[in-house]
Design an enzyme around this catalytic site. Sequence first.
Site, PDB file in Angstrom:
ATOM      1  N   GLY A  51       0.801  -1.353   0.039  1.00  0.00           N
ATOM      2  CA  GLY A  51       0.017   0.028  -0.072  1.00  0.00           C
ATOM      3  C   GLY A  51       0.765   1.449   0.173  1.00  0.00           C
ATOM      4  O   GLY A  51       0.470   2.238  -0.747  1.00  0.00           O
ATOM      5  N   ASP A 110      -4.165   1.579  10.891  1.00  0.00           N
ATOM      6  CA  ASP A 110      -5.596   1.426  11.382  1.00  0.00           C
ATOM      7  C   ASP A 110      -5.728   1.008  12.894  1.00  0.00           C
ATOM      8  O   ASP A 110      -5.870   1.656  13.623  1.00  0.00           O
ATOM      9  CB  ASP A 110      -6.086   0.358  10.553  1.00  0.00           C
ATOM     10  CG  ASP A 110      -7.419  -0.111  10.496  1.00  0.00           C
ATOM     11  OD1 ASP A 110      -8.198   0.203  11.490  1.00  0.00           O
ATOM     12  OD2 ASP A 110      -8.276  -0.271   9.411  1.00  0.00           O
ATOM     13  N   PHE A 159     -13.741   2.871   5.273  1.00  0.00           N
ATOM     14  CA  PHE A 159     -13.013   1.826   4.288  1.00  0.00           C
ATOM     15  C   PHE A 159     -12.433   3.042   3.406  1.00  0.00           C
ATOM     16  O   PHE A 159     -13.301   3.505   2.731  1.00  0.00           O
ATOM     17  CB  PHE A 159     -13.580   0.996   4.105  1.00  0.00           C
ATOM     18  CG  PHE A 159     -12.955   0.044   2.998  1.00  0.00           C
ATOM     19  CD1 PHE A 159     -11.889  -0.717   3.482  1.00  0.00           C
ATOM     20  CD2 PHE A 159     -13.321   0.225   1.613  1.00  0.00           C
ATOM     21  CE1 PHE A 159     -11.275  -1.552   2.482  1.00  0.00           C
ATOM     22  CE2 PHE A 159     -12.576  -0.610   0.768  1.00  0.00           C
ATOM     23  CZ  PHE A 159     -11.401  -1.448   1.053  1.00  0.00           C
ATOM     24  N   VAL A 160     -10.941   3.244   3.070  1.00  0.00           N
ATOM     25  CA  VAL A 160     -10.794   4.286   2.158  1.00  0.00           C
ATOM     26  C   VAL A 160      -9.943   2.972   1.059  1.00  0.00           C
ATOM     27  O   VAL A 160      -9.233   2.042   1.171  1.00  0.00           O
ATOM     28  CB  VAL A 160      -9.788   5.092   2.672  1.00  0.00           C
ATOM     29  CG1 VAL A 160     -10.377   6.178   3.349  1.00  0.00           C
ATOM     30  CG2 VAL A 160      -8.883   4.453   3.726  1.00  0.00           C
TER      31      VAL A 160
HETATM   32  C1  PRP Z   1      -2.593  -2.097   5.292  1.00  0.00           C
HETATM   33  C2  PRP Z   1      -1.745  -1.078   5.410  1.00  0.00           C
HETATM   34  C3  PRP Z   1      -1.148  -1.371   6.596  1.00  0.00           C
HETATM   35  C4  PRP Z   1      -2.025  -2.219   7.470  1.00  0.00           C
HETATM   36  C5  PRP Z   1      -2.448  -1.253   8.554  1.00  0.00           C
HETATM   37  O1  PRP Z   1      -2.063  -3.282   4.699  1.00  0.00           O
HETATM   38  O2  PRP Z   1      -0.860  -0.752   4.480  1.00  0.00           O
HETATM   39  O3  PRP Z   1       0.153  -2.187   6.494  1.00  0.00           O
HETATM   40  O4  PRP Z   1      -3.185  -2.500   6.476  1.00  0.00           O
HETATM   41  O5  PRP Z   1      -3.570  -1.673   9.374  1.00  0.00           O
HETATM   42  P1  PRP Z   1      -3.304  -1.917  10.879  1.00  0.00           P
HETATM   43  O6  PRP Z   1      -2.994  -0.658  11.775  1.00  0.00           O
HETATM   44  O7  PRP Z   1      -4.892  -2.309  11.463  1.00  0.00           O
HETATM   45  O8  PRP Z   1      -2.423  -2.985  11.320  1.00  0.00           O
HETATM   46  P2  PRP Z   1      -2.889  -4.475   3.865  1.00  0.00           P
HETATM   47  O9  PRP Z   1      -2.871  -5.571   4.811  1.00  0.00           O
HETATM   48  O10 PRP Z   1      -4.214  -3.976   3.402  1.00  0.00           O
HETATM   49  O11 PRP Z   1      -1.949  -4.838   2.830  1.00  0.00           O
HETATM   50  P3  PRP Z   1      -1.710  -4.010   1.688  1.00  0.00           P
HETATM   51  O12 PRP Z   1      -0.537  -2.733   1.892  1.00  0.00           O
HETATM   52  O13 PRP Z   1      -0.649  -4.741   0.614  1.00  0.00           O
HETATM   53  O14 PRP Z   1      -2.658  -3.176   0.716  1.00  0.00           O
END
Ligand code: PRP
Length: 184
Positions: A51, A110, A159-160
């Site tokens: 991300g 998050d 949700f973004v």
């Molecule tokens: C998302 C984002 C963070 C994490 C944050 O990753 O990039 O790493 O969630 O959430 P948290 O604070 O609840 O731990 P995701 O697992 O969606 O993977 P991506 O980055 O590949 O989209």
Amino acid sequence: MNENQSLTLRGDTFRIYLDRKTIQERVAELGRMISTDYDGRKPILIGVLNGAFMFLADLMRSIDIECEVDFLKLSSYGVEKISSGVVHELKKIDAPIEGRHVIVVEDIVDTGLSMQFIMDIMKKYRPASLSAATLLHKTAATRVEVPLQYVGFKIKNLFVIGYGLDYGQLGRNLPDIYIIEEEE
Ligand code: PRP
């Protein structure tokens, strides 16, 4: 995309929440802050895949001091819209960061569990300093408090997608950040 700037992805309709100009201006501000704070320290930015790639690319272009980049990758949420809090390390960093000034770069904090997990890993490498930058911080969803030195936007518990953030792997390429139309 229509004139209301809404779009449909995987059957859900989204509308713009943070537009590209707002994002770019804030990212440039963060870059200026980092340039000032780290002048003479040659920081290494650690981007968290997938991300953070877009934020990291723009942030780094806004930093006008010497700096380096590396990446790590976690796996957690898959296609879920809500954080499961289950985190695994899929790709480790390659760069030696002992004694270096490290800035971890995330797209979103998050629950905070991912950032806490990453910080615990980074500390084991014994960096000279360690800080965190995130474009978005869902303050109401945060379950563990991790110090965040550079925050682009504090956002509601929505949700973004867009600007690196995905919906079932789609939507990362969008230059703006969207929320589901009926939310907020
Ligand atoms: C998302 C984002 C963070 C994490 C944050 O990753 O990039 O790493 O969630 O959430 P948290 O604070 O609840 O731990 P995701 O697992 O969606 O993977 P991506 O980055 O590949 O989209």
